[in-house]
Design an enzyme around this catalytic site. Structure first.
Site, PDB file in Angstrom:
ATOM      1  N   CYS A  79       0.810  -1.226   0.000  1.00 56.45           N
ATOM      2  CA  CYS A  79       0.000   0.000   0.000  1.00 56.45           C
ATOM      3  C   CYS A  79       0.838   1.268   0.000  1.00 56.45           C
ATOM      4  O   CYS A  79       0.583   2.193  -0.780  1.00 56.45           O
ATOM      5  CB  CYS A  79      -1.007  -0.007   1.149  1.00 56.45           C
ATOM      6  N   HIS A 131      -2.580   0.972   7.115  1.00 55.36           N
ATOM      7  CA  HIS A 131      -2.902   0.909   5.688  1.00 55.36           C
ATOM      8  C   HIS A 131      -3.079   2.330   5.156  1.00 55.36           C
ATOM      9  O   HIS A 131      -3.527   3.222   5.877  1.00 55.36           O
ATOM     10  CB  HIS A 131      -4.186   0.093   5.477  1.00 55.36           C
ATOM     11  N   HIS A 143      -6.021   1.910  -3.657  1.00 53.12           N
ATOM     12  CA  HIS A 143      -5.036   1.393  -2.699  1.00 53.12           C
ATOM     13  C   HIS A 143      -4.607   0.000  -3.121  1.00 53.12           C
ATOM     14  O   HIS A 143      -5.207  -0.608  -4.009  1.00 53.12           O
ATOM     15  CB  HIS A 143      -5.621   1.359  -1.280  1.00 53.12           C
TER      16      HIS A 143
END
Length: 170
Positions: A79, A131, A143
Protein backbone atom coordinates in the site's frame (compact mmCIF):
# COMPACT_ATOMS: atom_id res chain seq x y z
CA UNK A 1 15.93 19.16 -61.72
CA UNK A 2 17.91 18.28 -58.53
CA UNK A 3 16.57 21.40 -56.80
CA UNK A 4 12.93 20.52 -57.68
CA UNK A 5 13.47 16.97 -56.44
CA UNK A 6 14.95 18.30 -53.20
CA UNK A 7 11.95 20.62 -52.67
CA UNK A 8 9.58 17.73 -53.41
CA UNK A 9 11.21 15.49 -50.76
CA UNK A 10 11.29 18.35 -48.24
CA UNK A 11 7.56 19.01 -48.81
CA UNK A 12 6.79 15.29 -48.54
CA UNK A 13 8.73 15.06 -45.25
CA UNK A 14 6.95 18.12 -43.89
CA UNK A 15 3.55 16.67 -44.78
CA UNK A 16 4.47 13.33 -43.17
CA UNK A 17 5.48 15.11 -39.95
CA UNK A 18 2.23 17.08 -39.84
CA UNK A 19 0.25 13.88 -40.46
CA UNK A 20 2.21 12.11 -37.71
CA UNK A 21 1.55 14.98 -35.26
CA UNK A 22 -2.15 14.82 -36.08
CA UNK A 23 -2.20 11.05 -35.48
CA UNK A 24 -0.47 11.48 -32.10
CA UNK A 25 -2.93 14.21 -31.10
CA UNK A 26 -5.87 12.01 -32.15
CA UNK A 27 -4.43 9.12 -30.15
CA UNK A 28 -4.11 11.35 -27.06
CA UNK A 29 -7.72 12.51 -27.40
CA UNK A 30 -8.89 8.92 -27.82
CA UNK A 31 -6.86 7.76 -24.78
CA UNK A 32 -8.17 10.66 -22.69
CA UNK A 33 -11.78 9.87 -23.68
CA UNK A 34 -11.25 6.20 -22.80
CA UNK A 35 -9.81 7.09 -19.37
CA UNK A 36 -12.63 9.55 -18.67
CA UNK A 37 -15.34 7.02 -19.61
CA UNK A 38 -13.76 4.12 -17.70
CA UNK A 39 -13.20 6.01 -14.45
CA UNK A 40 -16.49 7.90 -14.63
CA UNK A 41 -18.20 4.49 -14.52
CA UNK A 42 -15.95 3.14 -11.75
CA UNK A 43 -16.39 6.25 -9.59
CA UNK A 44 -20.05 6.74 -10.48
CA UNK A 45 -19.52 10.30 -11.72
CA UNK A 46 -19.88 12.08 -15.06
CA UNK A 47 -16.96 11.89 -17.54
CA UNK A 48 -16.48 15.67 -17.32
CA UNK A 49 -15.69 15.20 -13.59
CA UNK A 50 -12.57 13.18 -14.47
CA UNK A 51 -10.05 15.99 -14.91
CA UNK A 52 -6.65 14.79 -13.72
CA UNK A 53 -5.93 12.52 -16.67
CA UNK A 54 -2.38 11.81 -15.48
CA UNK A 55 -3.77 10.41 -12.20
CA UNK A 56 -6.34 8.16 -13.84
CA UNK A 57 -3.93 7.05 -16.59
CA UNK A 58 -1.46 6.04 -13.88
CA UNK A 59 -4.17 4.17 -11.97
CA UNK A 60 -5.32 2.46 -15.17
CA UNK A 61 -1.82 0.99 -15.59
CA UNK A 62 -1.71 -0.28 -11.98
CA UNK A 63 -5.24 -1.65 -11.43
CA UNK A 64 -5.03 -5.34 -10.61
CA UNK A 65 -1.31 -5.42 -9.76
CA UNK A 66 -0.93 -8.03 -7.03
CA UNK A 67 -0.07 -7.17 -3.44
CA UNK A 68 3.46 -7.91 -2.26
CA UNK A 69 4.75 -6.72 1.10
CA UNK A 70 7.63 -4.30 0.47
CA UNK A 71 6.94 -4.24 -3.27
CA UNK A 72 7.22 -1.12 -5.40
CA UNK A 73 6.77 -2.45 -8.94
CA UNK A 74 4.10 -3.85 -11.24
CA UNK A 75 5.35 -7.31 -10.25
CA UNK A 76 3.93 -6.65 -6.77
CA UNK A 77 3.33 -3.62 -4.60
CA UNK A 78 2.27 -2.86 -1.05
CA UNK A 79 0.00 0.00 0.00
CA UNK A 80 2.69 2.54 0.87
CA UNK A 81 4.78 1.53 -2.14
CA UNK A 82 1.81 2.11 -4.42
CA UNK A 83 1.07 5.51 -2.87
CA UNK A 84 4.73 6.43 -3.26
CA UNK A 85 4.76 5.45 -6.94
CA UNK A 86 1.52 7.34 -7.59
CA UNK A 87 2.68 10.52 -5.83
CA UNK A 88 6.06 10.45 -7.54
CA UNK A 89 4.64 9.89 -11.02
CA UNK A 90 1.52 12.06 -10.83
CA UNK A 91 2.44 14.83 -8.38
CA UNK A 92 6.28 14.66 -8.54
CA UNK A 93 6.41 14.39 -4.74
CA UNK A 94 8.32 11.81 -2.71
CA UNK A 95 6.38 10.37 0.22
CA UNK A 96 7.95 8.65 3.22
CA UNK A 97 8.25 4.90 2.55
CA UNK A 98 6.08 3.46 5.31
CA UNK A 99 2.44 4.00 6.18
CA UNK A 100 3.22 5.15 9.72
CA UNK A 101 5.76 7.70 8.41
CA UNK A 102 3.25 8.94 5.81
CA UNK A 103 0.59 9.27 8.54
CA UNK A 104 2.89 11.55 10.57
CA UNK A 105 3.31 13.93 7.62
CA UNK A 106 -0.39 14.44 6.87
CA UNK A 107 -2.11 17.75 7.55
CA UNK A 108 -5.46 16.35 8.59
CA UNK A 109 -8.73 17.43 6.96
CA UNK A 110 -12.26 16.33 7.80
CA UNK A 111 -13.67 13.47 5.78
CA UNK A 112 -16.25 15.81 4.22
CA UNK A 113 -13.46 18.03 2.86
CA UNK A 114 -11.36 15.32 1.21
CA UNK A 115 -10.11 16.19 -2.26
CA UNK A 116 -8.72 14.12 -5.11
CA UNK A 117 -5.16 13.11 -4.26
CA UNK A 118 -5.57 13.33 -0.48
CA UNK A 119 -3.98 10.55 1.53
CA UNK A 120 -6.13 8.22 3.62
CA UNK A 121 -4.86 6.27 6.62
CA UNK A 122 -6.59 3.25 8.13
CA UNK A 123 -6.23 1.32 11.39
CA UNK A 124 -6.42 -2.39 10.63
CA UNK A 125 -6.79 -5.18 13.18
CA UNK A 126 -6.11 -2.81 16.07
CA UNK A 127 -2.87 -1.54 14.52
CA UNK A 128 -2.76 2.25 14.11
CA UNK A 129 -1.75 3.58 10.70
CA UNK A 130 -1.57 0.12 9.17
CA UNK A 131 -2.90 0.91 5.69
CA UNK A 132 -2.81 3.85 3.28
CA UNK A 133 -4.65 4.83 0.10
CA UNK A 134 -5.34 7.83 -2.11
CA UNK A 135 -8.73 9.55 -2.25
CA UNK A 136 -10.25 9.93 -5.72
CA UNK A 137 -13.79 11.29 -5.58
CA UNK A 138 -17.34 10.31 -4.65
CA UNK A 139 -16.03 8.51 -1.52
CA UNK A 140 -13.87 6.19 -3.65
CA UNK A 141 -10.17 5.61 -3.14
CA UNK A 142 -7.35 3.63 -4.71
CA UNK A 143 -5.04 1.39 -2.70
CA UNK A 144 -3.09 -1.85 -2.72
CA UNK A 145 -5.21 -4.36 -0.82
CA UNK A 146 -3.61 -7.50 0.61
CA UNK A 147 -6.46 -9.61 -0.75
CA UNK A 148 -7.12 -8.00 -4.15
CA UNK A 149 -4.03 -6.02 -5.12
CA UNK A 150 -4.47 -2.52 -6.50
CA UNK A 151 -8.20 -1.74 -6.41
CA UNK A 152 -10.69 1.06 -6.05
CA UNK A 153 -12.76 0.78 -2.87
CA UNK A 154 -15.55 2.74 -1.24
CA UNK A 155 -15.04 4.63 2.01
CA UNK A 156 -18.70 3.93 2.80
CA UNK A 157 -18.16 0.17 2.98
CA UNK A 158 -18.52 -1.02 6.59
CA UNK A 159 -14.94 -2.34 6.67
CA UNK A 160 -13.28 0.91 5.57
CA UNK A 161 -15.74 3.12 7.44
CA UNK A 162 -14.75 1.38 10.68
CA UNK A 163 -11.02 1.30 9.86
CA UNK A 164 -10.73 4.92 8.69
CA UNK A 165 -8.31 6.88 10.88
CA UNK A 166 -7.68 10.15 9.02
CA UNK A 167 -7.24 11.80 5.68
CA UNK A 168 -5.26 14.79 4.62
CA UNK A 169 -2.52 16.39 2.58
CA UNK A 170 1.24 16.39 2.61
Amino acid sequence: MKFNLLIFFFALTLLACKSSQKTVQQHEITREAFVKEKFAKLLEVQPNEINTISLYSFINEWLGVRYEYGGTSKNGVDCSGFCNMLYLNVYQKQLPRTTSEIAKEIRKVSISKLEEGDILVFDIDGKKSAHVGIYLQNNKFIHASTSSGVVISNLDSPYYKKAFNKGGRI
